[in-house]
Design an enzyme around this catalytic site. Structure first.
Site, mmCIF file in Angstrom:
data_model
loop_
_atom_site.group_PDB
_atom_site.id
_atom_site.type_symbol
_atom_site.label_atom_id
_atom_site.label_comp_id
_atom_site.label_asym_id
_atom_site.label_seq_id
_atom_site.Cartn_x
_atom_site.Cartn_y
_atom_site.Cartn_z
ATOM 1 N N HIS A 68 -2.040 -3.425 -6.489
ATOM 2 C CA HIS A 68 -2.453 -2.981 -5.320
ATOM 3 C C HIS A 68 -4.037 -3.252 -5.303
ATOM 4 O O HIS A 68 -4.802 -2.533 -5.940
ATOM 5 C CB HIS A 68 -2.374 -1.397 -4.883
ATOM 6 C CG HIS A 68 -2.556 -1.026 -3.720
ATOM 7 N ND1 HIS A 68 -3.183 0.299 -3.555
ATOM 8 C CD2 HIS A 68 -2.807 -1.626 -2.565
ATOM 9 C CE1 HIS A 68 -3.106 0.350 -2.280
ATOM 10 N NE2 HIS A 68 -3.280 -0.740 -1.421
ATOM 11 N N GLU A 86 -5.092 -1.172 -8.252
ATOM 12 C CA GLU A 86 -4.048 0.059 -9.125
ATOM 13 C C GLU A 86 -2.694 -0.707 -9.580
ATOM 14 O O GLU A 86 -2.351 -1.676 -8.886
ATOM 15 C CB GLU A 86 -3.532 0.954 -7.862
ATOM 16 C CG GLU A 86 -4.689 1.782 -7.244
ATOM 17 C CD GLU A 86 -4.387 2.963 -6.357
ATOM 18 O OE1 GLU A 86 -4.975 3.782 -6.003
ATOM 19 O OE2 GLU A 86 -3.541 2.409 -5.444
ATOM 20 N N SER A 93 0.843 -1.130 -0.080
ATOM 21 C CA SER A 93 0.026 0.032 -0.001
ATOM 22 C C SER A 93 0.957 1.052 0.026
ATOM 23 O O SER A 93 0.126 2.348 -0.596
ATOM 24 C CB SER A 93 -0.826 0.024 1.207
ATOM 25 O OG SER A 93 -1.276 -1.090 1.629
ATOM 26 N N ASN A 110 -5.018 6.248 -1.512
ATOM 27 C CA ASN A 110 -4.622 6.308 -0.330
ATOM 28 C C ASN A 110 -4.104 7.975 -0.248
ATOM 29 O O ASN A 110 -3.810 8.403 0.848
ATOM 30 C CB ASN A 110 -3.461 5.300 0.052
ATOM 31 C CG ASN A 110 -3.816 4.145 0.666
ATOM 32 O OD1 ASN A 110 -5.013 4.033 1.066
ATOM 33 N ND2 ASN A 110 -3.047 3.315 0.755
HETATM 34 P P1 NAI Z 1 -1.819 -9.518 7.275
HETATM 35 O O1 NAI Z 1 -0.967 -9.179 8.504
HETATM 36 O O2 NAI Z 1 -3.387 -9.810 7.460
HETATM 37 O O3 NAI Z 1 -1.108 -10.719 6.602
HETATM 38 C C1 NAI Z 1 0.337 -10.918 6.305
HETATM 39 C C2 NAI Z 1 0.379 -12.445 6.268
HETATM 40 O O4 NAI Z 1 1.940 -12.666 5.580
HETATM 41 C C3 NAI Z 1 0.638 -13.219 7.632
HETATM 42 O O5 NAI Z 1 -0.363 -14.236 7.559
HETATM 43 C C4 NAI Z 1 1.996 -13.514 7.817
HETATM 44 O O6 NAI Z 1 2.200 -14.659 8.398
HETATM 45 C C5 NAI Z 1 2.340 -13.639 6.412
HETATM 46 N N1 NAI Z 1 4.115 -13.417 6.073
HETATM 47 C C6 NAI Z 1 4.795 -12.423 6.894
HETATM 48 N N2 NAI Z 1 5.963 -12.679 6.747
HETATM 49 C C7 NAI Z 1 6.072 -13.642 5.503
HETATM 50 C C8 NAI Z 1 7.153 -14.222 5.143
HETATM 51 N N3 NAI Z 1 8.438 -13.858 4.956
HETATM 52 N N4 NAI Z 1 6.849 -15.190 4.088
HETATM 53 C C9 NAI Z 1 5.561 -15.591 4.108
HETATM 54 N N5 NAI Z 1 4.575 -15.284 4.611
HETATM 55 C C10 NAI Z 1 4.612 -14.096 5.440
HETATM 56 O O7 NAI Z 1 -1.502 -8.286 6.214
HETATM 57 P P2 NAI Z 1 -2.483 -7.790 5.069
HETATM 58 O O8 NAI Z 1 -3.566 -6.755 5.847
HETATM 59 O O9 NAI Z 1 -3.278 -9.106 4.444
HETATM 60 O O10 NAI Z 1 -1.609 -6.951 4.264
HETATM 61 C C11 NAI Z 1 -0.537 -7.725 3.386
HETATM 62 C C12 NAI Z 1 -0.250 -6.673 2.530
HETATM 63 O O11 NAI Z 1 -1.205 -5.890 1.751
HETATM 64 C C13 NAI Z 1 0.556 -5.492 2.939
HETATM 65 O O12 NAI Z 1 1.744 -5.148 2.242
HETATM 66 C C14 NAI Z 1 -0.404 -4.380 3.024
HETATM 67 O O13 NAI Z 1 0.193 -3.113 3.028
HETATM 68 C C15 NAI Z 1 -1.175 -4.519 1.642
HETATM 69 N N6 NAI Z 1 -2.480 -3.943 1.834
HETATM 70 C C16 NAI Z 1 -3.433 -4.099 2.800
HETATM 71 C C17 NAI Z 1 -4.682 -3.726 2.758
HETATM 72 C C18 NAI Z 1 -5.510 -3.913 3.920
HETATM 73 O O14 NAI Z 1 -6.502 -3.338 3.874
HETATM 74 N N7 NAI Z 1 -5.276 -4.792 5.091
HETATM 75 C C19 NAI Z 1 -5.067 -3.210 1.704
HETATM 76 C C20 NAI Z 1 -4.067 -3.174 0.550
HETATM 77 C C21 NAI Z 1 -2.865 -3.509 0.580
#
Ligand code: NAI
Length: 479
Positions: free
Chosen positions: A143, A155, A122, A193
């Site tokens: 994105h 995006e 993001s 954003n």
């Molecule tokens: P989250 O915290 O729910 O999930 C992240 C997952 O990645 C976790 O299950 C974790 O175990 C796993 N993980 C961490 N390090 C790892 C690695 N080295 N190898 C494999 N798995 C690994 O996060 P979320 O909210 O799903 O966000 C993920 C990405 O998406 C981030 O970059 C965030 O900025 C982006 N994003 C999030 C949005 C949101 O509203 N939550 C919207 C758009 C983008």
């Protein structure tokens, strides 16, 4: 190049976003592998995905056999080696540059140079992430928005090294997945954003002044036409996440002061009042909230409209007789003068006793927002609302009131984004429609009600508040 429905897709990270993206890809027909370091995260994601498919089946959106087929197309793994053979890998892990870089470097050992690698980041720069990728010309940002299965926008961010053919193929694929791709430059906050910041910031500014949260939300929802009030939405997103987004965009776009994060929200974060997830944020979800103090409209007004209706906006639809002596932008209600707001506070509008805030659509707005000079002007305001079949919400006297000020500042940021080359005008508007559920693209909205009017409104707000946050963008000249 082209990615087809037979091609394998890998999603790294089984959190909220990764699971949603995997669902979208599998629903489109791809074999999908979801990879996460944490077996517990994989189990949670699998259960959540099964529940989402069961929900779709129950609602009759997909047949049970289709749900089984979709579920059967998804494999789950705790090793990055499972990405081997994928045509596209979408990374959705924790938002940390060095962790993402390490994952991309390791992925390079498992996939061929022909594999397209994408990040769902993001806030991180795609060009900076690309430094860790073996073939940066096949790396880009995709994105998605939360929840990924429901939100249409993606995006598509090309970094410095991204091949245009790869960006085009990714956009084509997103369309095949039922998404609405928008090409975006690799600049902080991308479109949504960045352009959405004032929607929240203005609400926090008003809170700081002591306005009631329910009043702020009701004004933007009813007269502004937004699906949710900004404070309800920020509680839903989480103030930690929302404040971090504000800070990232602000820091990334220095010395531009437009996106200054708001101290009110910083205090919520410090106090652990993060919103729904902690039970309380702006609102306390454990106690019943008092609704905004809406006043019923009154019947029987004698309404006079000016000869020149051009400055009345949608209020030109008001039923009333013409009164050639009235200046443009002014309506007489039983002899009391009501004017359409232009950024100046009511205290700087001599001869006017009621100020009317912006209304996006008269047909769609159940409530009109107004400011009265003194309590004795309230019945006239209620009769004006009543003549239009509306209820009334009174707001204190402040530059730009609530809806006009928020809209002007969102449009100001959108004009900045256009000028900075974040995307073209259609892309900016589409992103806000499909990624933030805005009722209208901010640039189309600004063009419809008049760029000169909004530019002057901003200048008036900047002067009345003495705050450079509202200085009109230099980009207004070209709108
Ligand atoms: P989250 O915290 O729910 O999930 C992240 C997952 O990645 C976790 O299950 C974790 O175990 C796993 N993980 C961490 N390090 C790892 C690695 N080295 N190898 C494999 N798995 C690994 O996060 P979320 O909210 O799903 O966000 C993920 C990405 O998406 C981030 O970059 C965030 O900025 C982006 N994003 C999030 C949005 C949101 O509203 N939550 C919207 C758009 C983008």
């Amino acid at each position: 190049m082209q990615i087809t429905m037979e091609d394998h897709i890998a999603v790294v990270g089984a959190g909220a976003m990764g699971r949603g993206i995997a669902q979208v890809a599998a629903c489109a027909g791809h074999p999908v592998t979801v990879i996460d370091l944490e077996p517990a995260a994989l189990a949670r994601a699998q259960a959540a995905l099964d529940a989402a498919l069961a929900d779709l089946t129950q609602k009759g959106r997909i047949a049970e056999a289709e749900a089984r087929a979709i579920s059967g197309r998804i494999r789950w793994s705790d090793s990055l080696s499972a990405a081997a053979g994928s045509a596209l890998v979408i990374e959705a892990i924790v938002e940390r540059l060095e962790v993402k870089r390490a994952v991309f470097a390791e992925l390079g050992a498992h996939v061929g140079r022909e594999t397209v690698l994408a990040s769902n980041t993001s806030s991180l720069s795609i060009s900076q992430l690309a430094a860790a990728v073996p073939a940066p010309e096949r790396f880009l940002g995709l994105h998605f928005f939360n929840p990924a299965p429901a939100m249409k926008l993606v995006e598509v961010i090309a970094g410095e090294a991204t091949s245009p053919a790869v960006a085009t193929a990714a956009s084509t694929l997103m369309r095949a997945w039922g998404k609405h791709p928008v090409a975006v430059a690799d600049l902080p906050g991308f479109i949504v954003n960045r352009v959405a910041r004032p929607f929240y910031a203005e609400a926090f500014v008003a809170l700081e002044e002591g306005l009631a949260p329910a009043l702020i939300d009701a004004a933007l929802k009813s007269a502004g036409g937004f699906r949710m009030g900004p404070l309800t939405l920020a509680d839903f997103i989480g103030h930690d996440v929302n404040y971090a987004a504000a800070s990232t965009v602000f820091e990334g776009l220095q010395p531009n002061v437009r996106f200054r994060p708001q101290p009110f929200q910083a205090r919520l974060v410090e106090q652990g009042l993060l919103g729904r997830k902690t039970g309380a944020g702006v609102y306390d979800s454990r106690v019943e909230q008092a609704p905004a103090a809406v006043i019923e409209g009154l019947a029987g007004a004698d309404i006079r409209l000016p000869e020149d209706l051009s400055d009345l906006g949608v209020l030109a639809e008001a039923p009333g007789r013409r009164e050639p002596a009235l200046p443009a932008g002014v309506i007489a209600v039983d002899g009391v003068l009501a004017a359409v707001g232009d950024g100046r506070p009511l205290s700087q509008r001599p001869g006017v006793d009621i100020l009317i805030d912006h209304v996006r659509s008269l047909a769609a707005a159940p409530i009109l927002v107004m400011t009265v000079r003194q309590p004795s002007d309230e019945p006239a305001a209620a009769r004006l609302a009543g003549a239009l079949g509306k209820q009334l919400l009174l707001v204190p006297d402040r530059p730009g009131q609530i809806v006009l000020r928020t809209l002007a500042q969102i449009a100001n940021g959108a004009v900045d984004a256009l000028r900075d080359g974040v995307a073209d005008a259609a892309g900016i508007d589409e992103a806000m429609l499909f990624g933030a559920n805005y009722p209208e693209g901010p640039l189309a909205w600004a063009r419809r009600i008049g760029p000169r009017f909004l530019e002057q409104t901003l200048a008036n707000i900047a002067e009345a508040t003495g705050d450079a946050l509202y200085a009109p963008s230099a980009g207004w000249a070209s709108l």
